[in-house]
Design a protein around this motif. Structure first.
Motif, PDB file in Angstrom:
ATOM      1  N   GLY A  47     -47.850  73.698  41.828  1.00  0.00           N
ATOM      2  CA  GLY A  47     -47.734  74.869  42.665  1.00  0.00           C
ATOM      3  C   GLY A  47     -46.439  74.895  43.456  1.00  0.00           C
ATOM      4  N   ARG A  48     -46.160  76.037  44.079  1.00  0.00           N
ATOM      5  CA  ARG A  48     -44.880  76.269  44.723  1.00  0.00           C
ATOM      6  C   ARG A  48     -44.626  75.371  45.925  1.00  0.00           C
ATOM      7  N   GLU A  49     -45.610  75.146  46.781  1.00  0.00           N
ATOM      8  CA  GLU A  49     -45.384  74.370  47.993  1.00  0.00           C
ATOM      9  C   GLU A  49     -44.931  72.957  47.677  1.00  0.00           C
ATOM     10  N   VAL A  50     -45.637  72.300  46.765  1.00  0.00           N
ATOM     11  CA  VAL A  50     -45.264  70.929  46.393  1.00  0.00           C
ATOM     12  C   VAL A  50     -43.921  70.925  45.671  1.00  0.00           C
TER      13      VAL A  50
ATOM     14  N   TYR B 199     -38.268  69.245  45.091  1.00  0.00           N
ATOM     15  CA  TYR B 199     -36.990  69.607  44.484  1.00  0.00           C
ATOM     16  C   TYR B 199     -36.228  70.620  45.350  1.00  0.00           C
ATOM     17  N   GLN B 200     -36.117  70.304  46.610  1.00  0.00           N
ATOM     18  CA  GLN B 200     -35.396  71.196  47.523  1.00  0.00           C
ATOM     19  C   GLN B 200     -33.955  71.362  47.055  1.00  0.00           C
ATOM     20  N   GLU B 201     -33.447  72.595  47.138  1.00  0.00           N
ATOM     21  CA  GLU B 201     -32.108  72.894  46.615  1.00  0.00           C
ATOM     22  C   GLU B 201     -30.991  72.580  47.597  1.00  0.00           C
TER      23      GLU B 201
ATOM     24  N   TYR C  25     -25.654  83.684  43.733  1.00  0.00           N
ATOM     25  CA  TYR C  25     -26.608  82.574  43.618  1.00  0.00           C
ATOM     26  C   TYR C  25     -26.037  81.489  42.707  1.00  0.00           C
ATOM     27  N   ILE C  26     -26.044  80.258  43.177  1.00  0.00           N
ATOM     28  CA  ILE C  26     -25.569  79.108  42.412  1.00  0.00           C
ATOM     29  C   ILE C  26     -26.651  78.040  42.439  1.00  0.00           C
ATOM     30  N   TYR C  27     -26.947  77.488  41.275  1.00  0.00           N
ATOM     31  CA  TYR C  27     -28.008  76.478  41.224  1.00  0.00           C
ATOM     32  C   TYR C  27     -27.664  75.383  40.215  1.00  0.00           C
ATOM     33  N   ASP C  28     -27.962  74.176  40.587  1.00  0.00           N
ATOM     34  CA  ASP C  28     -28.079  73.043  39.689  1.00  0.00           C
ATOM     35  C   ASP C  28     -28.792  71.953  40.466  1.00  0.00           C
ATOM     36  N   TYR C  29     -29.735  71.274  39.837  1.00  0.00           N
ATOM     37  CA  TYR C  29     -30.481  70.276  40.601  1.00  0.00           C
ATOM     38  C   TYR C  29     -29.696  68.991  40.816  1.00  0.00           C
ATOM     39  N   HIS C  30     -28.694  68.733  39.992  1.00  0.00           N
ATOM     40  CA  HIS C  30     -28.057  67.416  40.001  1.00  0.00           C
ATOM     41  C   HIS C  30     -26.808  67.335  40.869  1.00  0.00           C
ATOM     42  N   TYR C  31     -26.625  68.227  41.823  1.00  0.00           N
ATOM     43  CA  TYR C  31     -25.489  68.085  42.724  1.00  0.00           C
ATOM     44  C   TYR C  31     -25.564  66.749  43.465  1.00  0.00           C
ATOM     45  N   ASP C  32     -24.412  66.074  43.566  1.00  0.00           N
ATOM     46  CA  ASP C  32     -24.371  64.791  44.260  1.00  0.00           C
ATOM     47  C   ASP C  32     -24.391  65.021  45.767  1.00  0.00           C
ATOM     48  N   ARG C  33     -25.149  64.191  46.485  1.00  0.00           N
ATOM     49  CA  ARG C  33     -25.326  64.387  47.938  1.00  0.00           C
ATOM     50  C   ARG C  33     -24.562  63.359  48.779  1.00  0.00           C
ATOM     51  N   TYR C  34     -23.809  62.460  48.133  1.00  0.00           N
ATOM     52  CA  TYR C  34     -23.249  61.335  48.884  1.00  0.00           C
ATOM     53  C   TYR C  34     -21.731  61.200  48.774  1.00  0.00           C
ATOM     54  N   ARG C  35     -21.185  61.188  47.571  1.00  0.00           N
ATOM     55  CA  ARG C  35     -19.760  60.884  47.402  1.00  0.00           C
ATOM     56  C   ARG C  35     -18.874  61.865  48.150  1.00  0.00           C
ATOM     57  N   GLY C  36     -19.209  63.150  48.059  1.00  0.00           N
ATOM     58  CA  GLY C  36     -18.389  64.153  48.745  1.00  0.00           C
ATOM     59  C   GLY C  36     -18.363  63.960  50.241  1.00  0.00           C
TER      60      GLY C  36
ATOM     61  N   PHE D 167     -39.363  65.182  35.914  1.00  0.00           N
ATOM     62  CA  PHE D 167     -38.318  64.253  36.328  1.00  0.00           C
ATOM     63  C   PHE D 167     -38.492  63.947  37.809  1.00  0.00           C
ATOM     64  N   LYS D 168     -38.108  62.736  38.183  1.00  0.00           N
ATOM     65  CA  LYS D 168     -38.264  62.324  39.567  1.00  0.00           C
ATOM     66  C   LYS D 168     -37.287  63.063  40.474  1.00  0.00           C
ATOM     67  N   PRO D 169     -37.694  63.335  41.706  1.00  0.00           N
ATOM     68  CA  PRO D 169     -36.723  63.843  42.679  1.00  0.00           C
ATOM     69  C   PRO D 169     -35.541  62.884  42.803  1.00  0.00           C
ATOM     70  N   ASP D 170     -34.356  63.447  43.012  1.00  0.00           N
ATOM     71  CA  ASP D 170     -33.175  62.599  43.108  1.00  0.00           C
ATOM     72  C   ASP D 170     -33.224  61.758  44.384  1.00  0.00           C
ATOM     73  N   TRP D 171     -32.204  60.940  44.571  1.00  0.00           N
ATOM     74  CA  TRP D 171     -32.214  59.997  45.689  1.00  0.00           C
ATOM     75  C   TRP D 171     -32.300  60.714  47.031  1.00  0.00           C
ATOM     76  N   TYR D 172     -31.517  61.776  47.184  1.00  0.00           N
ATOM     77  CA  TYR D 172     -31.519  62.430  48.491  1.00  0.00           C
ATOM     78  C   TYR D 172     -32.838  63.150  48.742  1.00  0.00           C
ATOM     79  N   ASN D 173     -33.408  63.764  47.724  1.00  0.00           N
ATOM     80  CA  ASN D 173     -34.710  64.400  47.901  1.00  0.00           C
ATOM     81  C   ASN D 173     -35.794  63.375  48.195  1.00  0.00           C
ATOM     82  N   THR D 174     -35.685  62.194  47.600  1.00  0.00           N
ATOM     83  CA  THR D 174     -36.626  61.117  47.912  1.00  0.00           C
ATOM     84  C   THR D 174     -36.511  60.734  49.382  1.00  0.00           C
TER      85      THR D 174
END
Length: 809
Positions: free
Chosen positions: A219-222, A227-229, A531-542, A639-646
């Motif tokens: 469902g949507r809430e979970v 997978y927050q964008e 609107y721009i989307y991709d789930y795999h944006y890096d959250r750390y190096r930048g 697929f598992k949530p990425d590191w930052y989403n975890t």
């Protein structure tokens, strides 16, 4: 004669008693392979360069001089462009022929021809996703619209073929002998197929079908928690607050009537870490008023290397940098006036559509209330040692039907068509051709206005003091979340209607802060109207790169090199304190206290010779495994949530339902999760250390390996001494990382450049230089690149010179 390091390994692997001239599976005839006159012994080279020159075509019109420096980088001096690119093809094939052909046999879905039936499903997937389809479309538009530029690619092709035609059986690279096949003629199609193959590596990593499975399952809430964008911590490529001074094209009307059905995608995805770093500082930031550009291309760490360094010179052009073996021109590099580099933009340019066929013939499919004809192609797969296999591919206007009744593990038997920007006609060669000659920012922008994909954040610096980034590629205009889930192939509202105009792509020139950077993070803030989307944006190096660049002043080249090798672990910096704070130190055993103390005293740097990074990685892996066990054990593909989403779930949703272990009667929280996994980590590592030879020293533990394309250990290099890891600026992980590093300084009438990559120019394991730059790459020992307008056999650093002369036919 030099004895290969791999000879005993290979011979021991051959079963005793095999008749010397019989084949078993895909093994070569051993008599031929071991022949002292034609076999692998002939691949041992006592000299670093032994270049045969045999000109068999009419493409070469005037003599071309080639000077090889100490790293075997060729410096090609030609009087005209056709001769220049002919020579680039010839010289590249001399060093990398087998790699060039093997990677394109894979892209074309033809590995079964040399590896047998085990490669058939891979081959089918390559053709079904349309790599060849896109290459043919690109070649057709080039033939029709760019007749002068097609001559450049024809010249390169002719050079490759002349080298191939110069070879005798004993001259073939060792891999041909191992697999018992011969090179075939190079073609224009192969040059375009290479670009399609790069599209696969850099733009096909969608999550649409997995997203759909997750949305239907939970469902949507979970889903939105997992997978927050977007996050407020994002430090985007285009600086926050940048105004976009244009009138955007209206977004199409939203229609969120997704097809919420479980699917079972099984085609292997590209590595989500495929990305890069690039950062540039302007004159106000540097000691001497120059501009300094860096580029680090994070891809698979392969032998032979993905890159081939080359210097190309004509009376009208002087350019140097990294090229792809198999295609002309320079991809990441510099000339007398500018430097440029790339990082992957990771935009969602793949969408999936559910297709409804009219009947079992599959001759028509439903679209916009009508039955529309399909197009069918019969694909023939030659299989080594077996009869050929035939597969029917069906094309819709969306694209090829990848999953259907003949290619599925889905009990729902859905027909799924793939719409991908790589299927569209493209002009990437024109972009790089023009960029290689560009003199300023306007030339640079005009060059990449011809670029479709894989979309890249292209950084820029000029000798005149300009710096910038232009996000280049074709991006469909989408309504919010369009293409994030499986769409209805019969619904015209789910179509791509228009593309964002190139001039409205995100870009920045000479920002006030004095630097630009990109590291595959989210590209823009909320001011950007599309609107721009991709789930795999890096959250750390930048964030790490920008943190450092903001405070750096009086910057010199060495500072930029040091930042490329920065080993700060931003993940650990944010997560480890809350993990440690949850532990009950009063109940620790001796080992547990020892590990706790090491972690608490750590400065968060993943240096190569430290042990603590190994402890943290193991704990983090165990934590994610236990937290997301419902995902790993699900009956559908997720697929598992990425590191930052975890991290976000652990920090901000401590009562999230997946944290609780449903197998116990008590309700567990994050503290329980930390305590359980910490004990498991200590026990796991103590058992690991109990085995002789095992260490926690980081570079030994993570085992960064430069792996041969055939995964042959004797041709590979293991346990390279290098720090860093995934999502660290120095992104060297087990089999992936900085495949090429470059630093260029422009200004004060000079161009100075340095580079290093984990490999060698020669792809021959029998060459004395094979892999000779790997140690330098690990330690950050850059090579000063020789970049002169004129060179000769007497020039400093030149070790071998040769002339390609049309009279040598």
């Amino acid at each position: 004669m030099k004895i290969f390091r791999f000879v005993f390994f290979f011979i021991l692997a051959v079963a005793l008693g095999i008749a010397l001239n019989s084949k078993i599976g895909v093994a070569p005839p051993m008599g031929k392979f071991l022949s002292p006159f034609h076999g692998f012994w002939k691949n041992a080279e006592n000299e670093t360069i032994d270049l045969p020159i045999q000109i068999n075509s009419d493409f070469l019109s005037e003599p071309v001089s080639v000077h090889f420096d100490e790293k075997l980088i060729p410096h090609v001096f030609a009087k005209n462009e056709p001769d220049l690119y002919y020579t680039q093809g010839y010289i590249t094939a001399y060093h990398r022929l087998w790699q060039m052909e093997f990677q394109l046999l894979a892209a074309d879905g033809r590995l079964s021809e040399i590896l047998g039936k085990a490669a058939l499903n891979f081959d089918r997937s390559q053709r079904r996703i349309g790599l060849g389809y896109g290459a043919r479309n690109g070649m057709e538009i080039f033939r029709n619209e760019e007749p002068e530029l097609i001559k450049v690619i024809e010249a390169y092709t002719a050079g490759v073929n002349d080298y191939i035609n110069s070879l005798k059986p004993e001259d073939l690279p060792i891999e041909y002998k191992l697999l018992d096949y011969k090179p075939e003629p190079w073609t224009l199609y192969k040059c375009f197929l290479f670009l399609s193959n790069m599209q696969k590596a850099l733009s096909s990593g969608d999550t649409d079908l997995e997203n759909t499975n997750a949305l239907k399952l939970w469902g949507r809430e979970v889903f939105d928690i997992l997978y927050q964008e977007k996050f407020t911590s994002t430090d985007p490529i285009i600086p926050k607050g940048t105004s976009f001074d244009f009138a955007p094209i209206p977004t199409p009307e939203q229609d969120s009537s997704y097809v919420l059905s479980f699917t079972a995608p099984f085609i292997e995805k590209p590595n989500p870490d495929n990305g890069s770093n690039s950062f540039v500082v302007g004159p106000q930031k540097t000691t001497n008023g120059s501009t300094i550009l860096t580029n680090e291309l994070d891809l698979n760490l392969t032998a032979p290397s993905i890159w081939y360094l080359i210097h190309l010179n004509t009376p009208n052009m002087n350019v140097m940098g990294s090229s792809f073996p198999g295609v002309p021109m320079v991809v990441s590099g510099f000339n007398d006036s500018i430097a440029w580099g790339e990082t992957n933009s990771r935009a969602d340019v793949v969408d999936w559509y559910s297709i409804e066929f009219k009947d079992g013939t599959r001759n028509e499919y439903r679209y916009n209330g009508n039955w529309v004809p399909t197009r069918k192609e019969i694909e023939k797969f030659e299989i080594k040692g077996e009869a050929a296999f035939y597969d029917t591919l069906i094309y819709t206007h969306h694209g090829p039907v990848v999953y259907d009744r003949n290619f599925t593990i889905n009990p729902n038997k859905l027909n799924l068509a793939m719409k991908w920007i790589a299927h569209n006609p493209y002009k990437e060669y024109k972009a790089f051709y023009m960029c290689n000659k560009a003199n300023n920012y306007d030339d640079f922008v005009e060059a990449f206005s011809n670029y479709s994909g894989p979309a890249q954040n292209i950084s820029f610096a000029s000798a005149s003091g300009d710096i910038g980034i232009y996000i280049s590629g074709k991006f469909p205009i989408k309504w919010n979340e369009q293409g994030k889930f499986l769409m209805d192939g019969s619904n015209a509202k789910h179509e791509w209607k228009e593309f964002i105009p190139f001039e409205q792509n995100p870009s920045v020139l000479n920002p006030d802060r004095g630097f630009v950077s990109s590291a595959n993070q989210y590209p823009v803030d909320s001011l950007y109207p599309y609107y721009i989307y991709d789930y795999h944006y890096d959250r750390y190096r930048g964030r790490r790169i920008n943190d450092r660049l903001r405070v750096m002043e009086q910057v010199e080249v060495e500072d930029m090199m040091k930042l490329q090798y920065d080993n700060f672990n931003y993940l650990a910096f944010e997560t480890l304190p809350m993990m440690l704070d949850s532990l009950d130190t009063a109940s620790f055993t001796g080992f547990e206290l020892e590990y706790y103390t090491k972690l608490k005293d750590w400065d968060y740097f993943n240096e190569a010779d430290r042990e603590v990074p190994s402890i943290f990685k193991t704990w983090w892996d165990n934590l994610r495994s236990k937290l997301w066990d419902e995902i790993d054990s699900a009956d559908v593909r997720l697929f598992k949530p990425d590191w930052y989403n975890t991290y976000n779930v652990l920090r901000n949703f401590p009562d999230f339902e997946m944290i609780d272990d449903k197998r116990t009667s008590e309700k567990e929280g994050t503290g329980d999760l930390y305590r359980i996994t910490f004990r498991e980590t200590v026990d796991q590592l103590e058992k690991y250390l109990a085995t002789d030879g095992n260490e926690l020293t980081w570079y030994l533990f993570k085992n960064t390996t430069i792996r041969h394309l055939l995964r042959l250990d004797p041709f590979s290099t293991k346990q390279v001494k290098v720090g860093g890891y995934r999502s660290i600026v120095n992104a060297a992980s087990e089999l992936h990382g900085p495949s090429w590093r470059m630093v260029v300084e422009l200004g004060n009438g000079e161009v100075n450049a340095w580079g290093v990559y984990p490999g060698s120019q020669s792809g021959n394991p029998g060459n004395p230089t094979y892999g000779h730059m790997i140690d330098d790459w690990g330690t950050g020992n850059y090579t000063k690149l020789l970049f002169e307008q004129t060179l000769n056999t007497e020039s400093d650093g030149i070790v071998y010179s040769v002339q390609l002369d049309p009279s040598n036919k």
